[in-house]
Motif scaffolding. Structure first.
Motif: not given
Length: 596
Positions: A318-336
């Motif tokens: 996220l900090v270096f611009g290699d991730a965005g909303a898609k990656e954050v939401i996928n992470f939150l869904r997969a790691n409850q």
């Protein structure tokens, strides 16, 4: 000896990290004046200039706390709330906090005249921006510090009349990611993940009665293993500790004899005598080394149990611009099962990089997805008090779980092309690293970071640059104090006075050639002018690490000062209190230990 300089060269010693006030040591006195020290309780050490007739000329309390050899705090734990909280600008605590902080910072310059620079209010570079009282805090503090230092020039005998160092005053708004991102060094991980009380680590050992006995150990400068490994990546620490343990066992006589006995070998009377003689030293050294192995093992287990590798990778992407909303939401869904604290830290980083994702009801929907409490979401929105979540800089748009692959991703940091990534998750660096390097090169923006005492145009490197000519080890004016090794850089004696075996310990534990103790006594003699950076609102351990790192890289001693030193749990608690009506009254809510 008339005509000679008085020679009141004050050599600073920040003291040990045990919490006592920073002190002056190794003072040089001329034949006209002498320096008299005397402790004055809570106000710390006092320096008095006294003439031979016994008339008091000047005295000064040194009012800062050392946190290590290159860091100090002014002991303003609640400065973030008292200066940046909601509706605090007209409060009595606001004015008191600023004035006492300025006075304590100034005592660090009783023998050095700094170029004082500060983060300018955003309105100074953007005519459309509105100036808030929070935005002016670095300006106000710099003005008060400079006012005090200006008086030193006329009241302190032989005080430098030309600048001898740099002081850069910034606040937490320059970097809201550093206080919450997972830092992967040994020092940061110990304070972030373990149940520590300051620098005190409590652990259990088996006693003779077979019941667990609690013991305390201070992770501080008196421990050579800690000194060598504290700023290393945790993966590197684990490897090096394994090597040290293997090396220690193979070279220590007591360990060899003990292993021989375990393997069924016969021990002669002479062998037994040697083993008994070596046993006390062996036991002490083995205990220290085993302790660090145990600590590193606990940290690695927590990293695995909490799923921090995947989380840490996402944070840095996220900090270096290699991730965005898609990656954050996928992470939150997969790691409850991710802890609420780690979700909060992730969303704070996400909000710093993508503030528009928290505009309006988009933040509410994101909170629902993360299953966060309203209190935690309010903590994220409190970033606005520190200049975060500024949606004016980004375009809006409705919150959606669908993604546009063509959207341009944001980045809060640029990749460091001059540094090779030795370990995974070691890309992140605090913003002060970039600022210090620019200041050293004379490239720090004069508009964004103006001077209180601007140097003459002839001293600027080139038009539009903003600092005095870059000074190497032998260039430019130096402090009037002695350039002997500062006491704050010298090896310290441990609480039990056992400094005799420190050098021996270095050899037995197998310290590398870049060990701190190996070079501390000689390198400071060849350094250029010092760089002081003061962070209003709490500094981080990653920023303290930068001070040590850049000291070697730039050949200029870098000293970090701050109102406090905060680990992520402490910073988040303070951030929660920014919207509280009684900020100062909530000081008792500060966590004595971390979330985990």
């Amino acid at each position: 000896m008339k005509g000679m300089s008085v020679g009141l060269a004050l050599v600073w010693a920040l003291g040990c990290a045990s919490g006592r006030r920073g002190g002056l040591r190794d003072c040089e006195c001329g034949d006209t004046y002498s320096l008299v020290d005397h402790a004055q309780g809570r106000s710390g050490l006092t320096r008095c200039w006294v003439d031979q007739a016994g008339v008091n000329v000047h005295d000064m309390n040194l009012e800062y706390f050392a946190i290590d050899s290159q860091g100090f705090v002014t002991d303003h734990e609640m400065a973030l709330g008292e200066l940046y909280g909601e509706n605090v600008e007209n409060s009595r605590n606001y004015s008191i906090c600023l004035s006492t902080m300025a006075a304590r910072i100034a005592t660090a310059f009783a023998s050095e005249l700094p170029y004082v620079r500060y983060r300018a209010a955003k309105s100074s570079s953007d005519a459309a921006a509105e100036t808030s009282s929070r935005d002016l805090i670095p300006t106000k503090l710099a003005a008060e510090v400079w006012n005090i230092i200006s008086k030193y020039k006329t009241t302190i005998p032989d005080y430098p009349q030309k600048e001898t160092c740099d002081l850069l005053i910034v606040d937490r708004s320059i970097d809201l990611i550093a206080p919450v991102i997972h830092e992967w060094t040994y020092d940061a991980m110990c304070h972030d993940l373990l149940d520590m009380d300051g620098n005190k680590y409590v652990y259990e050992v088996a006693s003779k009665s077979r019941s667990a006995e609690k013991k305390e150990f201070l992770l501080e400068d008196h421990d050579p293993i800690w000194l060598e490994l504290r700023h290393a990546h945790i993966a590197d620490v684990s490897e090096r500790l394994h090597e040290k343990m293997t090396n220690f066992k193979s070279k220590n006589k007591a360990a060899q004899l003990q292993q021989s006995a375990k393997d069924g070998g016969e021990l002669s009377t002479q062998d037994l005598q040697k083993m008994v003689q070596a046993l006390p030293q062996y036991s002490e050294q083995m205990e220290k080394l085993s302790l660090h192995v145990n600590i590193a093992g606990k940290i690695n287990k927590l990293i695995k149990d909490l799923g921090l590798r995947e989380l840490g990778q996402l944070e840095q992407d996220l900090v270096f611009g290699d991730a965005g909303a898609k990656e954050v939401i996928n992470f939150l869904r997969a790691n409850q099962d991710v802890s609420p604290e780690n979700k909060l830290r992730l969303l704070m980083i996400y909000g710093c990089v993508y503030p528009e994702k928290f505009d309006g009801d988009k933040g509410v929907k994101l909170m629902q997805l993360a299953k966060m409490s309203t209190e935690d979401m309010n903590t994220v929105t409190n970033l606005k008090f520190l200049g975060g979540l500024d949606t004016k800089k980004t375009s809006g748009g409705s919150f959606s779980l669908k993604f546009d692959a063509q959207k341009k991703k944001h980045a809060a940091r640029k990749e460091r092309e001059d540094e090779e990534e030795a370990w995974q998750l070691s890309r992140f660096y605090p913003m002060i690293e970039e600022l210090i390097e620019k200041l050293n090169k004379g490239e720090l923006s004069k508009n964004d970071y103006p001077f209180m005492n601007e140097p003459a145009p002839a001293k600027l490197e080139a038009p539009n640059t903003s600092a005095p000519t870059q000074r190497g080890c032998n260039q430019g004016p130096h402090s009037m104090r002695s350039r002997r090794t500062p006491t704050w850089a010298k090896q310290r004696i441990s609480d039990d006075g056992s400094s005799k075996y420190a050098a021996l310990t270095c050899l037995q534990f197998g310290f590398n050639s870049d060990s701190v103790l190996r070079h501390a006594s000689s390198d400071f003699k060849r350094m250029g002018q010092r760089i002081f950076v003061f962070m209003i609102g709490g500094a981080t351990r990653s920023e303290l690490r930068v001070a040590h790192k850049l000291t070697g890289k730039l050949r200029r001693e870098v000293v970090l000062g701050s109102s406090s030193l905060d680990d992520p749990p402490q910073f988040i608690t303070k951030l929660k209190l920014l919207s509280s009506k009684e900020v100062s009254g909530n000081a008792k809510q500060m966590p004595a230990k971390n979330f985990y």
